[in-house]
Design a protein around this motif. Sequence first.
Motif, PDB file in Angstrom:
ATOM      1  N   MET A 153      13.599  -5.514 -27.159  1.00 56.09           N
ATOM      2  CA  MET A 153      13.909  -3.744 -28.303  1.00 56.09           C
ATOM      3  C   MET A 153      14.482  -3.612 -28.894  1.00 56.09           C
ATOM      4  N   GLN A 213       7.367   5.017 -29.012  1.00 57.22           N
ATOM      5  CA  GLN A 213       7.642   3.575 -29.562  1.00 57.22           C
ATOM      6  C   GLN A 213       6.715   4.074 -30.684  1.00 57.22           C
ATOM      7  N   TYR A 219      10.957   1.290 -30.919  1.00 56.35           N
ATOM      8  CA  TYR A 219      11.052   3.059 -30.008  1.00 56.35           C
ATOM      9  C   TYR A 219      11.695   3.422 -31.308  1.00 56.35           C
ATOM     10  N   GLU A 253      10.090   0.428 -18.701  1.00 58.95           N
ATOM     11  CA  GLU A 253       8.691   0.019 -17.942  1.00 58.95           C
ATOM     12  C   GLU A 253       7.960  -1.351 -19.143  1.00 58.95           C
ATOM     13  N   ASP A 254       7.938  -1.470 -20.369  1.00 58.78           N
ATOM     14  CA  ASP A 254       7.703  -1.878 -21.233  1.00 58.78           C
ATOM     15  C   ASP A 254       8.633  -3.022 -21.171  1.00 58.78           C
TER      16      ASP A 254
END
Length: 255
Positions: free
Chosen positions: A160, A211, A217, A252-253
């Motif tokens: 990410m 996101q 994000y 969480e992702d």
Amino acid sequence: MDLEVTKAITDTWFQRLQENLDMDVAITGTGPSGLIAALRIAEAGYTVSMFESKLAPGGGMWGGAMLFTSIALQNEAVYLLDELGIPYQRYNDNLVICDSVLATSALIYRASRAGVLIHNGMRVEDVVFKDNRVSGVVVNWEPVVREGLHVDPLSFRAKMVVDATGHPCEVSEKVAKKNNITLNTPSGTVSGERSMNVTEGEAETVENTKQIYPGLYVCGMAANGVFGSPRMGPIFGGMLLSGEKAAKLIIEDLK
């Protein structure tokens, strides 16, 4: 002794660098929202590196307002000051005041102690874009970029990437323009922030934290810049709460 000092620095720095070339989260910019996000993600057991073009991490929080080193936070964010051990004084029913230098120092210290690797003097000049997803960052020394030297950058892989670059939304702007993609924003691209409105700006900073493309994000002022929301000025509760929200979404992702 001079050679011993050089070896000690380079041996340990390059070892830590190589251990963090492939990370869970790369955060561009080290303002308060990015620092809180990094702290929370690291506390959850994930690897996080931050990239800051300036020498000093901390973003706009250092300077307070017009170099007045008092900053305001609304009640909703006071629990973070308590947790981080940052002293504050009650100003009225809605606001507390704390010292900008102390608060910023505390954020940097806590993130570093949690294992966040902060690269200062490094600029994220591009992203790694694979399979229609943001998959890492492309980094060069800030003086190299500023002087326009023809020196190729290096890449870091990340599951990410967080754009926490503040008002310019540098990473989001770059991703949208270079790859001809549609972002998850009303305009499909970077809208640019509007003029100051403290009430709306604070609320929308948190609302806009999300996101905006697979693997990318936004948080803090970059979130408002991307979505075309107002700036909020020298109040920082929304910034901290934005970092909290970004961390929760990313954790969480990653799960």
